[in-house]
Design a protein around this motif. Structure first.
Motif, PDB file in Angstrom:
ATOM      1  N   ILE A 157      -3.374   7.642  -3.955  1.00 38.93           N
ATOM      2  CA  ILE A 157      -3.254   6.543  -3.012  1.00 38.93           C
ATOM      3  C   ILE A 157      -3.707   5.252  -3.695  1.00 38.93           C
ATOM      4  O   ILE A 157      -4.812   5.180  -4.241  1.00 38.93           O
ATOM      5  CB  ILE A 157      -4.109   6.789  -1.751  1.00 38.93           C
ATOM      6  N   ALA A 158      -2.843   4.240  -3.666  1.00 42.76           N
ATOM      7  CA  ALA A 158      -3.152   2.997  -4.376  1.00 42.76           C
ATOM      8  C   ALA A 158      -2.278   1.869  -3.843  1.00 42.76           C
ATOM      9  O   ALA A 158      -1.275   2.099  -3.169  1.00 42.76           O
ATOM     10  CB  ALA A 158      -2.910   3.165  -5.881  1.00 42.76           C
ATOM     11  N   CYS A 195       0.855  -1.188   0.000  1.00 39.24           N
ATOM     12  CA  CYS A 195       0.000   0.000   0.000  1.00 39.24           C
ATOM     13  C   CYS A 195       0.888   1.235   0.000  1.00 39.24           C
ATOM     14  O   CYS A 195       1.853   1.309   0.760  1.00 39.24           O
ATOM     15  CB  CYS A 195      -0.904   0.022   1.228  1.00 39.24           C
ATOM     16  N   GLY A 196       0.556   2.197  -0.833  1.00 44.38           N
ATOM     17  CA  GLY A 196       1.369   3.413  -0.891  1.00 44.38           C
ATOM     18  C   GLY A 196       0.707   4.466  -1.747  1.00 44.38           C
ATOM     19  O   GLY A 196      -0.514   4.594  -1.763  1.00 44.38           O
ATOM     20  N   MET A 197       1.513   5.207  -2.484  1.00 43.38           N
ATOM     21  CA  MET A 197       0.949   6.238  -3.354  1.00 43.38           C
ATOM     22  C   MET A 197       1.817   6.414  -4.588  1.00 43.38           C
ATOM     23  O   MET A 197       3.036   6.210  -4.554  1.00 43.38           O
ATOM     24  CB  MET A 197       0.813   7.567  -2.604  1.00 43.38           C
ATOM     25  N   VAL A 198       1.170   6.773  -5.686  1.00 41.06           N
ATOM     26  CA  VAL A 198       1.869   7.101  -6.916  1.00 41.06           C
ATOM     27  C   VAL A 198       2.040   8.618  -6.952  1.00 41.06           C
ATOM     28  O   VAL A 198       1.073   9.368  -6.767  1.00 41.06           O
ATOM     29  CB  VAL A 198       1.092   6.618  -8.149  1.00 41.06           C
ATOM     30  N   VAL A 199       3.269   9.051  -7.169  1.00 40.99           N
ATOM     31  CA  VAL A 199       3.608  10.466  -7.131  1.00 40.99           C
ATOM     32  C   VAL A 199       3.863  10.984  -8.540  1.00 40.99           C
ATOM     33  O   VAL A 199       4.613  10.365  -9.308  1.00 40.99           O
ATOM     34  CB  VAL A 199       4.869  10.708  -6.265  1.00 40.99           C
ATOM     35  N   ASN A 200       3.247  12.095  -8.890  1.00 39.55           N
ATOM     36  CA  ASN A 200       3.547  12.772 -10.150  1.00 39.55           C
ATOM     37  C   ASN A 200       4.795  13.616  -9.911  1.00 39.55           C
ATOM     38  O   ASN A 200       4.720  14.761  -9.453  1.00 39.55           O
ATOM     39  CB  ASN A 200       2.364  13.648 -10.583  1.00 39.55           C
ATOM     40  N   LYS A 201       5.952  13.054 -10.208  1.00 38.70           N
ATOM     41  CA  LYS A 201       7.228  13.718  -9.918  1.00 38.70           C
ATOM     42  C   LYS A 201       7.420  14.969 -10.777  1.00 38.70           C
ATOM     43  O   LYS A 201       8.007  15.958 -10.320  1.00 38.70           O
ATOM     44  CB  LYS A 201       8.382  12.749 -10.131  1.00 38.70           C
ATOM     45  N   THR A 202       6.911  14.928 -11.987  1.00 37.41           N
ATOM     46  CA  THR A 202       7.051  16.089 -12.875  1.00 37.41           C
ATOM     47  C   THR A 202       6.247  17.269 -12.331  1.00 37.41           C
ATOM     48  O   THR A 202       6.715  18.418 -12.347  1.00 37.41           O
ATOM     49  CB  THR A 202       6.582  15.724 -14.292  1.00 37.41           C
ATOM     50  N   PHE A 219       9.632  -0.113  -8.481  1.00 34.77           N
ATOM     51  CA  PHE A 219       9.350  -0.231  -7.051  1.00 34.77           C
ATOM     52  C   PHE A 219      10.590  -0.053  -6.175  1.00 34.77           C
ATOM     53  O   PHE A 219      10.526  -0.272  -4.968  1.00 34.77           O
ATOM     54  CB  PHE A 219       8.704  -1.592  -6.767  1.00 34.77           C
ATOM     55  N   ASN A 220      11.704   0.345  -6.775  1.00 34.43           N
ATOM     56  CA  ASN A 220      12.936   0.471  -6.002  1.00 34.43           C
ATOM     57  C   ASN A 220      12.781   1.396  -4.807  1.00 34.43           C
ATOM     58  O   ASN A 220      13.240   1.103  -3.700  1.00 34.43           O
ATOM     59  CB  ASN A 220      14.078   0.975  -6.893  1.00 34.43           C
ATOM     60  N   ASN A 221      12.173   2.551  -5.016  1.00 37.16           N
ATOM     61  CA  ASN A 221      12.078   3.529  -3.934  1.00 37.16           C
ATOM     62  C   ASN A 221      11.071   3.122  -2.869  1.00 37.16           C
ATOM     63  O   ASN A 221      11.123   3.633  -1.746  1.00 37.16           O
ATOM     64  CB  ASN A 221      11.726   4.912  -4.497  1.00 37.16           C
ATOM     65  N   ALA A 222      10.171   2.219  -3.205  1.00 37.39           N
ATOM     66  CA  ALA A 222       9.249   1.705  -2.200  1.00 37.39           C
ATOM     67  C   ALA A 222       9.875   0.556  -1.420  1.00 37.39           C
ATOM     68  O   ALA A 222       9.717   0.447  -0.201  1.00 37.39           O
ATOM     69  CB  ALA A 222       7.953   1.248  -2.858  1.00 37.39           C
ATOM     70  N   GLU A 276       6.152   7.673  -9.990  1.00 33.85           N
ATOM     71  CA  GLU A 276       6.670   6.480  -9.321  1.00 33.85           C
ATOM     72  C   GLU A 276       5.812   6.130  -8.111  1.00 33.85           C
ATOM     73  O   GLU A 276       5.110   6.982  -7.563  1.00 33.85           O
ATOM     74  CB  GLU A 276       8.125   6.674  -8.880  1.00 33.85           C
ATOM     75  N   PHE A 277       5.889   4.862  -7.726  1.00 27.47           N
ATOM     76  CA  PHE A 277       5.173   4.364  -6.558  1.00 27.47           C
ATOM     77  C   PHE A 277       6.103   4.426  -5.347  1.00 27.47           C
ATOM     78  O   PHE A 277       7.235   3.952  -5.399  1.00 27.47           O
ATOM     79  CB  PHE A 277       4.719   2.922  -6.787  1.00 27.47           C
ATOM     80  N   VAL A 278       5.607   5.017  -4.244  1.00 30.50           N
ATOM     81  CA  VAL A 278       6.400   5.128  -3.018  1.00 30.50           C
ATOM     82  C   VAL A 278       5.518   4.806  -1.819  1.00 30.50           C
ATOM     83  O   VAL A 278       4.293   4.774  -1.920  1.00 30.50           O
ATOM     84  CB  VAL A 278       7.011   6.536  -2.842  1.00 30.50           C
ATOM     85  N   ASN A 279       6.146   4.577  -0.672  1.00 27.16           N
ATOM     86  CA  ASN A 279       5.401   4.441   0.573  1.00 27.16           C
ATOM     87  C   ASN A 279       4.898   5.808   1.014  1.00 27.16           C
ATOM     88  O   ASN A 279       5.555   6.830   0.785  1.00 27.16           O
ATOM     89  CB  ASN A 279       6.296   3.862   1.671  1.00 27.16           C
ATOM     90  N   VAL A 280       3.751   5.846   1.663  1.00 27.39           N
ATOM     91  CA  VAL A 280       3.231   7.106   2.186  1.00 27.39           C
ATOM     92  C   VAL A 280       4.066   7.502   3.410  1.00 27.39           C
ATOM     93  O   VAL A 280       4.229   6.710   4.339  1.00 27.39           O
ATOM     94  CB  VAL A 280       1.753   6.988   2.588  1.00 27.39           C
ATOM     95  N   PRO A 281       4.605   8.717   3.430  1.00 28.33           N
ATOM     96  CA  PRO A 281       5.476   9.135   4.540  1.00 28.33           C
ATOM     97  C   PRO A 281       4.671   9.643   5.738  1.00 28.33           C
ATOM     98  O   PRO A 281       4.456  10.845   5.890  1.00 28.33           O
ATOM     99  CB  PRO A 281       6.324  10.251   3.917  1.00 28.33           C
TER     100      PRO A 281
END
Length: 430
Positions: free
Chosen positions: A285-286, A161-168, A379-382, A312-317
């Motif tokens: 959130i996804a 469980c985490g979130m996809v971030v629009n990095k741009t 998924f590296n950063n997650a 990218e997909f990351v964990n929610v901080p």
């Protein structure tokens, strides 16, 4: 509907070893020389003509096609067919289709208290008694696939469980991807002031998928709290106050909107992905099953095709010092101990349990692999966050509290629960 699995060429995803870091999350070992690929040696007659029947919960399972293609290099005369069935009526399905050799299962299907029509624990072969090497699989993740000391299924991908971030978008607004709760709040405030609704998702996922990692880390990594949950002592709920305090702050500050989340499809999948690709959603959130469908839908989005952006997909901080990581097995495969071809079903599982095949299946499906050694850039950063407050791998113990945490969080998101104390009282009353 049954179909024959076709041979399709595919690349193999290999990677670096994941080891535990001091913060409790996975860390990459970039010394690839330490990874030794095992060679599969067939144990049955490779010239025999036979068939294997596999049942799963998806209409199409392209990732499985690739594994079957590899399997047929060793067993060219084994015809593998695949058909779809329903997770909620799996027990009845096996009664009516006893010829099935391998079938897909989730945690509920193999639970001792599975819902009516879904439970198939008695149909599952104990894989721990077969010559199947599962050492390539994350041992913590594998633990949840044991029931009463029996290995009843092999996990084939990992849910996070985490979130996809629009990095741009963040970069355009002068922001970095947040790694702590304070950074998350600060980023959300900047985005809100610029007219965005920072956090978006389906109303059934926005709050639950956001808080579940933190809550399960609190309960699952404390033996005393785990014991309280298992004994039915609801005073464990008091330990979850920080979780709902942080959720309440995100809601009260206007960083998410129930009205916006109502516009998302309940399954948080196709329509939600296309909404994210419009380019105006900072944090979606996804879980990783939803994320698995993103690559295929990039071309379906006119907005994304016209102006692609980095995500990218990351964990929610939600932690003061970093993120909380929560992992659980996605679907797995079980062998029907009453099937027509148990020997070759077990042989297929022997083949599938290899690191390269599990990595390939996960890579093509678009989800994190269950192996110890994988390096999927998506998924590296997650899997390897620089700032990590804790990691919890679901082992089946706290299944009773999982839905309670999520339901309570979602009710706070709907406005049915308005205070933290009310949230805690709700949990105690369950």
């Amino acid at each position: 509907m049954k179909k024959s699995v076709k041979k399709v060429m595919a690349g193999v995803c290999t990677g670096a070893m994941l080891i535990a870091c001091l913060g409790g999350c996975g860390a990459k070992n970039t010394d690839t020389d330490t990874v030794k690929e095992k060679k599969f040696t067939p144990s049955l007659d490779t010239e025999v003509s036979t068939s294997l029947e596999i049942a799963g919960f998806m209409a199409n399972f392209e990732a499985l096609d690739q594994v079957v293609n590899d399997f047929n290099e060793y067993y060219p005369n084994v015809t593998v067919t695949y058909e779809q069935n329903d997770t909620n009526s799996l027990a009845d399905y096996l009664v009516n289709n006893s010829y099935v050799d391998v079938f897909m299962t989730n945690v509920a299907n193999v639970s001792v208290d599975a819902p009516d029509g879904a439970g198939v624990l008695d149909d599952c072969l104990d894989l721990s008694k077969e010559d199947i090497d599962v050492s390539d699989v994350d041992s913590e993740l594998l633990q949840s696939c044991f029931v009463d000391g029996k290995l009843v299924r092999l996990p084939v991908a990992k849910t996070m469980c985490g979130m996809v971030v629009n990095k741009t978008l963040l970069e355009k607004e002068g922001l970095d991807v947040p790694e702590t709760y304070k950074e998350f709040l600060d980023a959300c405030e900047v985005l809100k002031q610029k007219g965005y609704t920072p956090i978006q998702s389906s109303k059934y996922h926005a709050c639950s998928d956001l808080v579940l990692p933190m809550a399960m880390n609190i309960l699952g990594n404390d033996e005393e709290l785990t014991a309280k949950v298992l004994s039915g002592d609801t005073s464990y709920a008091d330990s979850l106050k920080p979780v709902y305090e942080r959720l309440s702050k995100l809601i009260d500050n206007g960083y998410m909107s129930s009205a916006v989340n109502e516009t998302y499809p309940e399954d948080n999948y196709d329509g939600a992905i296309l909404t994210f690709f419009e380019g105006e959603v900072p944090f979606w959130i996804a879980n990783t099953e939803s994320v698995s469908g993103m690559k295929k839908r990039e071309s379906k989005s006119e907005a994304f095709s016209a102006e692609p952006f980095e995500y990218e997909f990351v964990n929610v901080p939600l932690g003061d010092d970093g993120v909380y990581d929560y992992e659980e097995p996605w679907y797995g495969f079980s062998v029907n101990k009453n099937g027509d071809n148990v020997d070759y079903a077990v042989e297929f599982m022997r083949f599938l349990s290899q690191e390269k095949e599990l990595n390939k299946l996960a890579e093509i499906k678009g989800m994190p692999s269950v192996t110890n050694n994988n390096d999927d850039d998506r998924f590296n950063n997650a899997l390897n966050p620089e700032k990590c407050e804790g990691r919890y791998v679901y082992d089946g113990q706290l299944s009773s509290v999982n839905s309670i945490i999520c339901d309570t969080a979602n009710k706070m998101g709907y406005g049915d629960i308005t205070t933290v104390d009310e949230a805690i009282d709700t949990i105690k009353g369950r």
